[in-house]
Design a protein around this motif. Sequence first.
Motif, short mmCIF file in Angstrom:
data_model
loop_
_atom_site.label_atom_id
_atom_site.label_comp_id
_atom_site.label_asym_id
_atom_site.label_seq_id
_atom_site.Cartn_x
_atom_site.Cartn_y
_atom_site.Cartn_z
N PRO A 229 0.83 -1.21 0.00
CA PRO A 229 0.00 0.00 0.00
C PRO A 229 0.86 1.26 0.00
O PRO A 229 1.98 1.30 0.53
CB PRO A 229 -0.80 -0.11 1.31
N SER A 230 0.32 2.29 -0.60
CA SER A 230 0.93 3.61 -0.49
C SER A 230 0.63 4.19 0.90
O SER A 230 -0.14 3.60 1.68
CB SER A 230 0.38 4.54 -1.56
N GLN A 231 1.21 5.33 1.21
CA GLN A 231 0.95 5.94 2.52
C GLN A 231 -0.54 6.24 2.70
O GLN A 231 -1.12 6.01 3.76
CB GLN A 231 1.77 7.22 2.67
N GLU A 232 -1.16 6.77 1.63
CA GLU A 232 -2.59 7.07 1.71
C GLU A 232 -3.41 5.80 1.90
O GLU A 232 -4.37 5.78 2.67
CB GLU A 232 -3.02 7.78 0.42
N GLN A 233 -3.02 4.71 1.23
CA GLN A 233 -3.76 3.45 1.36
C GLN A 233 -3.59 2.85 2.75
O GLN A 233 -4.53 2.26 3.29
CB GLN A 233 -3.31 2.47 0.29
N TRP A 234 -2.41 2.98 3.35
CA TRP A 234 -2.23 2.51 4.72
C TRP A 234 -3.19 3.24 5.67
O TRP A 234 -3.79 2.62 6.56
CB TRP A 234 -0.79 2.72 5.19
N ILE A 235 -3.31 4.53 5.46
CA ILE A 235 -4.22 5.32 6.31
C ILE A 235 -5.66 4.85 6.13
O ILE A 235 -6.41 4.68 7.10
CB ILE A 235 -4.09 6.83 5.98
N LEU A 236 -6.05 4.59 4.88
CA LEU A 236 -7.40 4.13 4.62
C LEU A 236 -7.64 2.73 5.18
O LEU A 236 -8.72 2.45 5.72
CB LEU A 236 -7.68 4.14 3.12
N LEU A 237 -6.64 1.85 5.07
CA LEU A 237 -6.77 0.51 5.63
C LEU A 237 -6.95 0.56 7.14
O LEU A 237 -7.80 -0.15 7.71
CB LEU A 237 -5.54 -0.34 5.27
N ALA A 238 -6.16 1.41 7.80
CA ALA A 238 -6.31 1.57 9.25
C ALA A 238 -7.68 2.16 9.58
O ALA A 238 -8.33 1.75 10.56
CB ALA A 238 -5.20 2.45 9.79
N ALA A 239 -8.13 3.10 8.75
CA ALA A 239 -9.43 3.73 8.99
C ALA A 239 -10.56 2.72 8.85
O ALA A 239 -11.55 2.78 9.60
CB ALA A 239 -9.64 4.89 8.02
N VAL A 240 -10.45 1.79 7.90
CA VAL A 240 -11.47 0.75 7.75
C VAL A 240 -11.59 -0.08 9.02
O VAL A 240 -12.69 -0.37 9.50
CB VAL A 240 -11.13 -0.16 6.54
N GLY A 241 -10.45 -0.47 9.59
CA GLY A 241 -10.47 -1.27 10.82
C GLY A 241 -10.99 -0.50 12.01
O GLY A 241 -11.85 -0.99 12.76
N VAL A 242 -10.50 0.71 12.20
CA VAL A 242 -10.86 1.49 13.40
C VAL A 242 -12.32 1.93 13.34
O VAL A 242 -13.05 1.84 14.34
CB VAL A 242 -9.92 2.70 13.55
N THR A 243 -12.78 2.42 12.18
CA THR A 243 -14.18 2.85 12.09
C THR A 243 -15.13 1.67 12.25
O THR A 243 -16.22 1.82 12.82
CB THR A 243 -14.47 3.55 10.75
N GLY A 244 -14.72 0.49 11.76
CA GLY A 244 -15.56 -0.69 11.96
C GLY A 244 -15.67 -1.05 13.42
O GLY A 244 -16.77 -1.34 13.92
N PHE A 245 -14.54 -1.03 14.14
CA PHE A 245 -14.53 -1.35 15.57
C PHE A 245 -15.33 -0.32 16.37
O PHE A 245 -16.17 -0.68 17.21
CB PHE A 245 -13.09 -1.40 16.07
N VAL A 246 -15.10 0.96 16.10
CA VAL A 246 -15.78 2.02 16.85
C VAL A 246 -17.29 1.98 16.57
O VAL A 246 -18.10 2.11 17.50
CB VAL A 246 -15.20 3.40 16.48
N SER A 247 -17.67 1.77 15.31
CA SER A 247 -19.10 1.75 14.97
C SER A 247 -19.81 0.59 15.64
O SER A 247 -20.94 0.74 16.13
CB SER A 247 -19.26 1.67 13.46
N GLN A 248 -19.15 -0.57 15.68
CA GLN A 248 -19.76 -1.71 16.36
C GLN A 248 -19.92 -1.44 17.85
O GLN A 248 -20.93 -1.81 18.46
CB GLN A 248 -18.90 -2.97 16.15
N SER A 249 -18.93 -0.77 18.45
CA SER A 249 -19.02 -0.41 19.87
C SER A 249 -20.17 0.56 20.11
O SER A 249 -20.87 0.49 21.12
CB SER A 249 -17.70 0.20 20.33
N LEU A 250 -20.38 1.49 19.16
CA LEU A 250 -21.47 2.45 19.30
C LEU A 250 -22.83 1.77 19.22
O LEU A 250 -23.77 2.17 19.90
CB LEU A 250 -21.36 3.52 18.21
N ILE A 251 -22.92 0.73 18.38
CA ILE A 251 -24.17 -0.05 18.30
C ILE A 251 -24.49 -0.66 19.67
O ILE A 251 -25.64 -0.62 20.14
CB ILE A 251 -24.04 -1.17 17.25
#
Length: 317
Positions: A229-251
């Motif tokens: 991944p490029s630097q931007e893609q690494w950020i997006l990959l991390a964002a996919v994981g973190v937003t998924g975890f946080v959203s599930q916690s919010l549910i």
Amino acid sequence: MSDGLRHTYAALRAGRAPAGWVRLGGNERGALWMLLAALGFTLNAAFAKTLAQGGMPVFQIAFARAFFALAPLLPFLLAGGLVAFRTRHPGTHLLRALFGAGAMISGFYALSTLPLATVTVLTFTVPLFAVVLSVLLLGEQVRWRRWTATLTGFGGVVIMTLPSLLQDGGFVLEWALLAGLGQAFGIAMSVVLVKRVPASESQPVMVFWFCLASIILTAPLALMQWITPSQEQWILLAAVGVTGFVSQSLIIKAYRSGEASFVAPFDYAKLPIAVLAGWLAFAELPDWATYLGGAIVVGSTLYIARREARPAEGSRF
């Protein structure tokens, strides 16, 4: 700084909730948590869609989703020692991860091709699949009115998919649509399997084993098609994981704060948010079939949610 902002800032520094938040009832707080979760899940899907359309393999996105979702949880589990990882149901966790990983891969594939709003509506079929699976796997009793709502909901899916299936006067099988439904089926299977785990199993332990098993299952497939991944893609990959975890916690916070029958409908805020996000980020606008079929799916699942939220009353139907 205004007096209101100053008091809010002081309350947060002291570890206390602001007075306005405290005055809200449980249902209102639950609704706000659910709206935040809807926003989080839409961002999660938008990040994944950006990666998939940019050529990132869906197996690699699924691996990152599980890996970066596990990272925020580890400090809390490590603080509890090895006992925090203990489970008596490894088989159920593995099976749940198998269907969950399949759902992630299917969903990311669907996002690479279909509009964001269409994939969002297809996820609303999870309660429809859950009704069928609960009867087949858990032996639950479902009366005719709930069966009618379930069949009506699947009818809405048919309406949504007709323009894609009927092209140039012939029938064209749209694999992305099947993948979107496969995602919903995998999530429904995960939900049903959760019901087979005793309540004594803590939520962090369930999330840990789900993420760990998903990492193990997706890692070989991700390595086979790995793209650096490029630097931007690494950020997006991390964002996919973190937003998924946080959203599930919010549910979870939403359902713990308010009544399920009041809170659940706010999950459908994902649809207008997805329509707006799809238009702004990907220049997508849903067709008439998505709106009509989506309305039928939402209405059917709302009815099912209402029946399940009041089991004593719902048992008559």
